[in-house]
Design an enzyme around this catalytic site. Structure first.
Site, mmCIF file in Angstrom:
data_model
loop_
_atom_site.group_PDB
_atom_site.id
_atom_site.type_symbol
_atom_site.label_atom_id
_atom_site.label_comp_id
_atom_site.label_asym_id
_atom_site.label_seq_id
_atom_site.Cartn_x
_atom_site.Cartn_y
_atom_site.Cartn_z
ATOM 1 N N SER A 35 -9.776 -0.931 7.551
ATOM 2 C CA SER A 35 -9.192 -0.868 6.105
ATOM 3 C C SER A 35 -8.353 -1.822 5.496
ATOM 4 C CB SER A 35 -8.017 0.618 5.948
ATOM 5 O OG SER A 35 -8.865 1.794 6.065
ATOM 6 N N LYS A 38 0.697 -1.104 0.060
ATOM 7 C CA LYS A 38 0.063 -0.021 0.069
ATOM 8 C C LYS A 38 0.900 1.299 -0.113
ATOM 9 C CE LYS A 38 -3.736 2.040 2.986
ATOM 10 N NZ LYS A 38 -4.298 1.764 4.035
ATOM 11 N N SER A 77 -9.340 1.730 3.427
ATOM 12 C CA SER A 77 -8.700 2.711 2.654
ATOM 13 C C SER A 77 -7.557 1.695 1.862
ATOM 14 C CB SER A 77 -7.604 3.456 3.400
ATOM 15 O OG SER A 77 -6.951 2.825 4.390
#
Ligand code: GLN
Length: 487
Positions: free
Chosen positions: A185, A86, A161
């Site tokens: 997330s 990420k 997210s």
């Protein structure tokens, strides 16, 4: 798109990391070929998942691994495993932008501990993937790079997210993705994309090198297509780190009782805004447990307090963490003329941050300001302590607590704009508890909605009992798959 729960690229199929590694040993294909396939798949994909593919260096690393295999040299535990990260992890010499315009050209000066531990065990980092700006969001629409499309339905969001991570694993663009989970997330996008997602206990994996959102809630998380892979990757990344004093060595709890004691909250089943098929799936989860274990409906009158408590604490911490982005030490400097220092900061921060991040900075400042501190921040901390006490007490009797991951389905990309932020925040109602009480929780894909979208469920375990939790989740998968709900 196939619902696979295994890894498949072109003609190569493998069940899990162990299976991949035995195929590499048997020379069914080389690591270089494997990486080439992934690089090609990434370049062909149109879901806006990867921000950057590290093709050259990944191929280089693959060649080194092939050499080690051929020379029978010692290999790391994760040799050949292709991983994406990420865009909130520092990886020396690579951009780490938190999907923010502010940090678009920010090159990491060091490597996050968790990423270094993967590299040390011969994992191959293939690129960085899209996410919500500074990990703030539940849809991956708050990214300077735009929304990620759900591989199961490109008109819909992936969740967030860590939307890019979930989608990368679901679309078979890598085997493992490393995400972060502050309030859901990892688990919510894993649910929306039909893959496994683990949020470990707070303090199990070092946060050093993870761009901070809310420091008392942030956990490094893992996405995979096989549940056993979560365990191996978790164990590789754990351990004491002098750079993160909250992260210590822990003795893994592995033993799983034959007959489990499982709790669920009555208020969750009766939650008014739950999508009907999500509720039916959750009731089927309960039925499965009833067949094999002891399952009890427990009162939990604090459910409605979870989202406000989480947002007060996370925004307060975000305000403080994001104060460092001033456009001088970190972040892009605005080209707009400023007559004084205050205006200079204002220009940098107004132009650098996106709307959602600004909203949270303002909210955080409000709840920390004099006059409001006691009414909001102090109260939220008290509620957090009550939650911790309640859950600790609950775990004296029960082995795990089960929840859906989310009350809703992934919405259409763009629809988020019409949803009031409060309503959007409420979508986190089933996921924020694990963060507030620092417990591990895993999202597992179990079913399909009538629209074809994946449906998952969530299991929360005792603090630092990740290995036990994953074993319980694995057993549950086979019990669920062999159950019929017609009796
Ligand atoms: N949706 C939650 C939020 O926006 C969770 C985010 C996260 O876990 N990083 O705060």
């Amino acid at each position: 798109m196939d619902h696979l729960n295994q890894y498949k690229i072109q003609h190569i199929t493998f069940k899990n990391i162990a299976d991949l590694q035995s195929q590499l040993f048997l020379r069914q294909f080389s690591t270089e070929e494997l990486v080439q396939y992934y690089v090609q798949a990434i370049s062909k994909n149109t879901n806006n998942i990867f921000i950057e593919c590290f093709a050259q260096e990944a191929l280089e690393k693959a060649k080194q691994i092939d050499k080690k295999i051929n020379n029978k040299e010692k290999l790391g535990k994760l040799f050949g495993v292709v991983v994406s990260i990420k865009d909130v992890f520092c990886y020396k010499g690579h951009i780490a932008s938190a999907s923010s315009a502010f940090l678009e050209n920010h090159v990491a000066a060091y490597t996050a501990t968790c990423i270094q531990k993967l590299l040390d065990e011969d994992a191959i980092i293939i690129g960085r993937v899209n996410c919500d700006e500074f990990a703030m969001g539940a849809s991956n629409e708050n990214s300077v790079y735009g929304a990620v499309q759900n591989p199961h339905d490109p008109t819909r969001i992936t969740g967030g997210s860590s939307g890019g991570s979930a989608a990368a694993v679901a679309a078979q663009l890598c085997m493992i993705s490393i995400g972060s989970d502050t309030g859901g997330s990892v688990r919510q996008p894993a649910d929306f994309c039909g893959v496994y997602g683990l949020k470990p206990s707070y303090g199990r994996i070092s946060r050093y090198g993870l761009i901070a959102y809310a420091s008392s809630l942030d956990s490094v998380g893992i996405f995979a297509n096989a549940i056993e892979d979560l365990t191996i990757v978790l164990q590789t990344m754990t351990g004491q780190d002098d750079f993160d004093s909250t992260c210590k060595n822990r003795t893994p709890i592995k033993i799983v009782p034959q007959k489990l004691k499982v709790a669920y909250f009555k208020e969750v089943v009766n939650y008014k805004a739950i999508e009907p098929e999500i509720k039916t799936t959750f009731l089927n989860v309960i039925k499965t447990y009833q067949k094999h274990h002891e399952i009890v409906a427990v009162d939990f009158d604090l459910l409605e307090l979870l989202v406000p408590t989480y947002y007060i604490i996370s925004c307060a911490e975000a305000t403080s963490n994001l104060a460092r982005y001033d456009g001088i030490r970190y972040g892009k400097t605005s080209q707009t003329k400023a007559n004084d220092l205050k205006q200079f900061y204002k220009n940098n921060r107004s132009e650098g941050f996106g709307t959602e991040v600004k909203r949270r900075i303002m909210l955080g400042n409000l709840v920390l300001s004099s006059g409001y501190y006691d009414a909001y921040y102090a109260k939220a901390q008290q509620i957090r302590q009550t939650l911790i006490d309640r859950i600790q007490k609950l775990f004296e009797t029960y082995d795990v607590v089960i929840f859906p991951n989310t009350p809703c389905l992934p919405w259409k990309i763009g629809e988020g704009k019409n949803i009031n932020p409060d309503e959007m925040y409420l979508a986190d109602i089933f996921s924020v508890l694990a963060n507030l009480v620092s417990c591990p929780a895993v999202s597992i894909p179990i079913s399909q909605h009538s629209t074809g979208l994946p449906l998952g469920t969530q299991i929360m375990g005792k603090q630092f009992a990740e290995e036990q939790l994953l074993e319980i989740a694995k057993n549950f998968m086979s019990e669920f798959n062999s159950s019929s709900f017609n009796d």
